[in-house]
Design a protein around this motif. Sequence first.
Motif, PDB file in Angstrom:
ATOM      1  N   LEU A 206      -9.653   1.986  -3.990  1.00  0.00           N
ATOM      2  CA  LEU A 206      -8.402   2.512  -3.448  1.00  0.00           C
ATOM      3  C   LEU A 206      -8.247   3.992  -3.788  1.00  0.00           C
ATOM      4  CD1 LEU A 206      -5.830  -0.345  -4.119  1.00  0.00           C
ATOM      5  CD2 LEU A 206      -6.861   0.302  -1.960  1.00  0.00           C
TER       6      LEU A 206
ATOM      7  N   PHE B 163       0.137   6.636   0.561  1.00  0.00           N
ATOM      8  CA  PHE B 163      -0.491   5.347   0.857  1.00  0.00           C
ATOM      9  C   PHE B 163      -1.755   5.192   0.032  1.00  0.00           C
ATOM     10  CE2 PHE B 163       1.635   6.296   4.910  1.00  0.00           C
ATOM     11  CZ  PHE B 163       2.330   5.120   5.103  1.00  0.00           C
ATOM     12  N   TRP B 164      -2.077   3.941  -0.295  1.00  0.00           N
ATOM     13  CA  TRP B 164      -3.388   3.623  -0.868  1.00  0.00           C
ATOM     14  C   TRP B 164      -4.263   3.141   0.275  1.00  0.00           C
ATOM     15  CZ3 TRP B 164      -3.731   6.010  -5.033  1.00  0.00           C
ATOM     16  CH2 TRP B 164      -2.815   5.926  -6.072  1.00  0.00           C
ATOM     17  N   GLN B 165      -5.477   3.616   0.305  1.00  0.00           N
ATOM     18  CA  GLN B 165      -6.399   3.269   1.366  1.00  0.00           C
ATOM     19  C   GLN B 165      -7.776   3.040   0.756  1.00  0.00           C
ATOM     20  OE1 GLN B 165      -6.225   6.082   4.590  1.00  0.00           O
ATOM     21  NE2 GLN B 165      -8.440   6.175   4.713  1.00  0.00           N
ATOM     22  N   GLU B 166      -8.537   2.076   1.280  1.00  0.00           N
ATOM     23  CA  GLU B 166      -9.875   1.810   0.752  1.00  0.00           C
ATOM     24  C   GLU B 166     -10.835   2.907   1.176  1.00  0.00           C
ATOM     25  OE1 GLU B 166     -11.288  -2.013   1.885  1.00  0.00           O
ATOM     26  OE2 GLU B 166      -9.886  -3.070   0.589  1.00  0.00           O
ATOM     27  N   HIS B 167     -11.635   3.364   0.202  1.00  0.00           N
ATOM     28  CA  HIS B 167     -12.662   4.351   0.509  1.00  0.00           C
ATOM     29  C   HIS B 167     -13.726   3.685   1.379  1.00  0.00           C
ATOM     30  CE1 HIS B 167     -16.076   7.083  -0.204  1.00  0.00           C
ATOM     31  NE2 HIS B 167     -15.130   8.004  -0.304  1.00  0.00           N
ATOM     32  N   TRP B 168     -14.222   4.370   2.380  1.00  0.00           N
ATOM     33  CA  TRP B 168     -15.139   3.761   3.342  1.00  0.00           C
ATOM     34  C   TRP B 168     -16.460   3.330   2.729  1.00  0.00           C
ATOM     35  CZ3 TRP B 168     -19.891   5.967   4.479  1.00  0.00           C
ATOM     36  CH2 TRP B 168     -20.100   7.255   3.984  1.00  0.00           C
TER      37      TRP B 168
ATOM     38  N   THR C 208      -3.681   8.809   0.017  1.00  0.00           N
ATOM     39  CA  THR C 208      -3.676   9.663   1.197  1.00  0.00           C
ATOM     40  C   THR C 208      -2.240   9.871   1.665  1.00  0.00           C
ATOM     41  OG1 THR C 208      -4.574   9.964   3.415  1.00  0.00           O
ATOM     42  CG2 THR C 208      -3.987   7.729   2.778  1.00  0.00           C
ATOM     43  N   ASN C 209      -2.023  10.892   2.497  1.00  0.00           N
ATOM     44  CA  ASN C 209      -0.712  11.148   3.094  1.00  0.00           C
ATOM     45  C   ASN C 209       0.340  11.480   2.023  1.00  0.00           C
ATOM     46  OD1 ASN C 209       0.935  11.441   5.303  1.00  0.00           O
ATOM     47  ND2 ASN C 209       1.525   9.297   5.378  1.00  0.00           N
TER      48      ASN C 209
ATOM     49  N   ARG D 165       0.813  -1.225   0.000  1.00  0.00           N
ATOM     50  CA  ARG D 165       0.000   0.000   0.000  1.00  0.00           C
ATOM     51  C   ARG D 165       0.845   1.273   0.000  1.00  0.00           C
ATOM     52  NH1 ARG D 165      -5.633  -0.716   0.644  1.00  0.00           N
ATOM     53  NH2 ARG D 165      -6.074  -2.820   1.306  1.00  0.00           N
ATOM     54  N   ARG D 166       2.130   1.166   0.236  1.00  0.00           N
ATOM     55  CA  ARG D 166       3.031   2.326   0.232  1.00  0.00           C
ATOM     56  C   ARG D 166       3.623   2.475  -1.169  1.00  0.00           C
ATOM     57  NH1 ARG D 166       3.897   6.692   3.522  1.00  0.00           N
ATOM     58  NH2 ARG D 166       6.029   7.351   3.407  1.00  0.00           N
TER      59      ARG D 166
ATOM     60  N   LYS E  96     -15.198   1.242  -1.307  1.00  0.00           N
ATOM     61  CA  LYS E  96     -14.130   0.234  -1.175  1.00  0.00           C
ATOM     62  C   LYS E  96     -13.104   0.323  -2.301  1.00  0.00           C
ATOM     63  CE  LYS E  96     -16.060  -1.564   2.435  1.00  0.00           C
ATOM     64  NZ  LYS E  96     -15.751  -0.973   3.682  1.00  0.00           N
TER      65      LYS E  96
END
Length: 166
Positions: free
Chosen positions: A46, A36-41, A49-50, A22-23, A44
């Motif tokens: 990607l 970072f890749w993060q799942e949308h709430w 963020t950050n 994810r980095r 879902k």
Amino acid sequence: MKRTSFLKKAKKLGLTVEENERRCYIRHNGTIASWFWQEHWETKELVGTNWHTKGEHQESDPYTDYFPGSFWDNASQMLNRLVPPGSKHKVGSLLKCKDNKRSARYKRVGRMGLMIDAGQKQAKIQWLTPSKGELRLQELYPNTYGQGGVFTEWVQDNDLEIVSAA
């Protein structure tokens, strides 16, 4: 920003993305960008963020509060740090200053000049008729304002309108 649209934008700018789960990283001209890749709430999907950039050989120091680099609000700001956008006008265009507050403050409303160089969302303008005050500045600071009665100055793209294209 969604993962697919970010990867398209990075590819369009000629940047290669190194993904480590994810980095992710981009190395370009001595600068490292990371996020970072993060799942949308809700969807879902990607999303990034950050968003962060730092120099290639800059490392954090755990014994002091030194954390090199900058955090960005969004991906576009980070990508603009890596590959700065150019001017929207072409070199050789005849440009005129718009009637706005900034142009009025610098007394350039309605002045016309030739674009001789492009910068990051700005243009270097060679004015057609320099004033006496500008010629005096030129005598004092020849490296900044040009030489030989030809007055040049950097102006933001937002303050310029095109009269004749190159």
